[in-house]
Design a protein around this motif. Structure first.
Motif, PDB file in Angstrom:
ATOM      1  N   THR A  70       0.842  -1.196   0.000  1.00 17.49           N
ATOM      2  CA  THR A  70       0.000   0.000   0.000  1.00 17.49           C
ATOM      3  C   THR A  70       0.878   1.247   0.000  1.00 17.49           C
ATOM      4  N   PRO A  85       1.081   4.777   3.639  1.00 15.63           N
ATOM      5  CA  PRO A  85      -0.339   5.125   3.703  1.00 15.63           C
ATOM      6  C   PRO A  85      -0.628   6.019   4.901  1.00 15.63           C
ATOM      7  N   ASN A 137      -1.211   2.177  -3.940  1.00 12.99           N
ATOM      8  CA  ASN A 137      -2.095   1.194  -3.314  1.00 12.99           C
ATOM      9  C   ASN A 137      -2.166  -0.104  -4.110  1.00 12.99           C
ATOM     10  N   HIS A 157     -10.360   5.246  -6.561  1.00 14.55           N
ATOM     11  CA  HIS A 157      -9.840   5.337  -5.195  1.00 14.55           C
ATOM     12  C   HIS A 157      -8.962   6.554  -4.942  1.00 14.55           C
ATOM     13  N   GLN A 197      -8.703   6.916  -1.119  1.00 15.47           N
ATOM     14  CA  GLN A 197      -7.617   6.468  -0.248  1.00 15.47           C
ATOM     15  C   GLN A 197      -6.414   7.396  -0.347  1.00 15.47           C
ATOM     16  N   CYS A 221      -6.778   9.031   5.054  1.00 10.07           N
ATOM     17  CA  CYS A 221      -6.303   8.880   3.678  1.00 10.07           C
ATOM     18  C   CYS A 221      -4.885   9.467   3.564  1.00 10.07           C
TER      19      CYS A 221
END
Lengths: 331, 264
Positions: free
Chosen positions: A2, A49, A84, A98, A176, A208
């Protein structure tokens, strides 16, 4: 995997060179001179992330190009990008679902329709479940004071009103990763603050990742805690925002003192102190620039208080604008 | 699916937001129609009773009217929208959405076509039917017309999307557009029914996609082609739609890699 991973990323543009005037135009028409421009070169970085990452660099350093590749709109010339777990430009549609993007100069709303209708269309495009959509919209209304603009067609909004709607639009589908390219350009101080507050609040609630590009260092400091700096197409720094340039750039302290004979001698001796690079000011008030890696603030302060009768003392925090000015200018 | 219907409705509503534009467009269409009608009346002046190339004067009138109703679906300016997107770099906004670019553009063009059909063509058609007391088509004939119109719309969207791909190579497609407008005017049946061409030309046009745009829906709507003839025409439209759509998908897949987004 991610977050964002960028490995060996390069992008070259083809550009036609044209001399000015009619002759140049004619020459370019008959025999175009093509040149290749390097926008970014061998870029490597990672964004974990949930980061609040600033993406900094002077105009033309390749920031927008990187954002376009990361958002799947453009292909790199070489290198690899993962956001991601997806390669943005190869799985553009799945990727787009996303991510949220604000390009300061471009509108993603429907020019002729009221703001509320634009949001309803975005809801369908991103297939956001209605309860989630309503909840998000409610939150955006309270954070950005959007009530007054929802029924107004976008073309009749002021820049500040439109930008509020644009920023909310980038978050409506719970992305995200959100890319923000100059989100406060041209806004007044109050609106800038509202937008920074909005971005911070939504980040805190959703977790996010944010990647922010801005030339307004107050934006950067309000929103981000990490920074990537690129300069002339290459990576120049990655790390905590607070660490940017602070080891290498001179800092300064200012102080006032009681003018005595001893003080005059101490002033004369100051330039000999290792780490001090400049002393400026007149009688009884001085500003002293020093290299932090050669002379610690504690040691410097101790020295000054030992040799002067200090009446006023202040430490200048290096401001990010000055740091960046110095970094952009250095060869 | 609703991802795309939302775009059609958005474009339709965006167009309908400008009410006064429709009044003027309606007037323009009526003037153009009247000019064509008087031109044809002059052509038929010597022999009002004898048909020309299989058309009586009354049938020509109905043909012109139908061609006018078909026009918004065929002149969708889709290639112009694509070129403008590429030239100004606005294509970036479309590419940020979880949708195919060409389908987004086609939906927007379809919304515009629907707005023009509702605001201009439909009033013109209904007005003429009442005012000139033209014969109303039967239900089956009307249904076939709508089917043919749908296929014509598809062919036009595919054809223009294909032209739009040229914008990725040359950025500016003004010359190409001018050529297309000229070719379509003559070969699609927009200016004159195709039966006015010599047999050789008609043979050639039978093999080209242009007649699927205006000629086919008009001829079917007027009942000039029925049964097997109508089925053959519809089949040709379907074939062109399939062929052009496949070609579009292929060209745009290759074109996507070349795309550079203009502007910072």
């Amino acid at each position: 995997m991610t977050g964002i991973v960028v490995e060996g990323l390069s992008k070259q543009y083809r550009r036609v060179r044209r001399a000015p005037g009619w002759r140049g135009q004619l020459a370019a028409l008959l025999r175009p001179q093509v040149e290749w421009v390097r926008a970014i070169e061998d870029l490597n970085f990672q964004v974990p992330p949930g980061s609040r990452m600033a993406y900094l660099g002077p105009n033309g350093a390749g920031k927008s190009t990187t954002l376009k590749i990361l958002s799947g709109v453009m292909r790199p010339s070489s290198g690899r990008v993962m956001v991601n777990g997806r390669v943005p430009y190869e799985q553009r549609i799945a990727h787009a679902q996303h991510i949220g993007v604000v390009f300061g100069q471009r509108s993603q709303l429907w020019w002729d329709l009221p703001v509320a209708d634009s949001f309803a269309i975005l809801r369908q495009i991103y297939q956001v479940p209605r309860p989630v959509f309503e909840k998000n919209l409610q939150r955006f209304r309270s954070l950005l004071a959007m009530d007054e603009i929802e029924r107004v067609p976008v073309r009749q909004l002021s820049l500040g009103q439109r930008m509020r709607a644009e920023i909310a639009a980038a978050f409506v589908h719970d992305p995200q990763v959100v890319f923000l390219d100059e989100p406060t350009m041209g806004l007044d101080a109050r609106l800038k603050q509202a937008i920074r507050g909005f971005i911070r609040a939504v980040h805190a609630e959703r977790g996010c990742s944010l990647l922010l590009t801005s030339h307004d260092m107050d934006d950067v400091q309000a929103v981000c805690d990490q920074a990537i700096l690129i300069d002339r197409a290459r990576l120049a720094y990655q790390g905590p925002l607070a660490g940017l340039g602070q080891q290498t750039l001179p800092r300064s302290v200012s102080f006032s003192y009681r003018a005595t004979q001893a003080a005059a001698l101490a002033v004369a001796a100051l330039p000999q102190l290792p780490g001090v690079c400049a002393v400026e000011g007149e009688a009884a008030r001085l500003r002293l620039h020093y290299q932090p890696q050669a002379l610690g603030l504690a040691a410097l302060t101790a020295h000054l208080f030992r040799h002067f009768e200090i009446t006023d003392f202040s430490v200048q925090e290096p401001d990010l604008d000055a740091v960046l000015r110095a970094l952009y200018a250095s060869p | 699916m609703t991802r795309y219907t939302a775009l059609i409705l958005a474009s339709l509503r965006a167009r309908l937001a400008y009410r006064s534009a429709f009044g003027l467009a309606l007037l323009g269409a009526a003037v153009s129609l009247a000019a064509q009608w008087f031109l044809w009346r002059a052509i038929f002046a010597d022999q009002p009773e004898r048909p020309l190339a299989g058309f009586s004067l009354a049938q020509i009138g109905s043909y012109l009217l139908l061609a006018q109703a078909v026009a918004p679906f065929v002149d969708n300016r889709l290639e112009h929208d694509i070129a403008a997107d590429v030239l100004r770099g606005d294509i970036v906004v479309a590419l940020l959405r979880p949708q195919h670019y060409t389908l987004q553009r086609a939906c927007t063009a379809l919304g515009t076509a629907l707005a023009h059909a509702l605001g201009v063509a439909l009033p013109l058609l209904l007005g003429s039917l009442f005012w000139l007391s033209l014969p109303w088509p039967g239900a089956a004939q009307a249904a076939l017309f709508v089917l043919s119109l749908g296929l014509a719309t598809g062919v036009a969207l595919a054809l223009n999307t294909l032209l739009g791909a040229a914008a990725l190579l040359t950025t500016n497609i003004w010359g190409l557009q001018t050529l297309k407008t000229a070719l379509l005017g003559i070969f699609s049946g927009q200016l004159i029914p195709l039966s006015f061409f010599s047999p050789g030309w008609q043979q050639l046009l039978d093999w080209l996609p242009f007649k699927a745009l205006v000629h086919t829906p008009c001829v079917i709507g007027l009942g000039l082609a029925q049964g097997a003839a109508a089925a053959r025409l519809l089949g040709q439209q379907l074939l062109w739609l399939g062929l052009l759509a496949l070609l579009c998908a292929w060209v745009w897949r290759r074109a996507g890699a070349r795309l550079e987004v203009a502007g910072g």
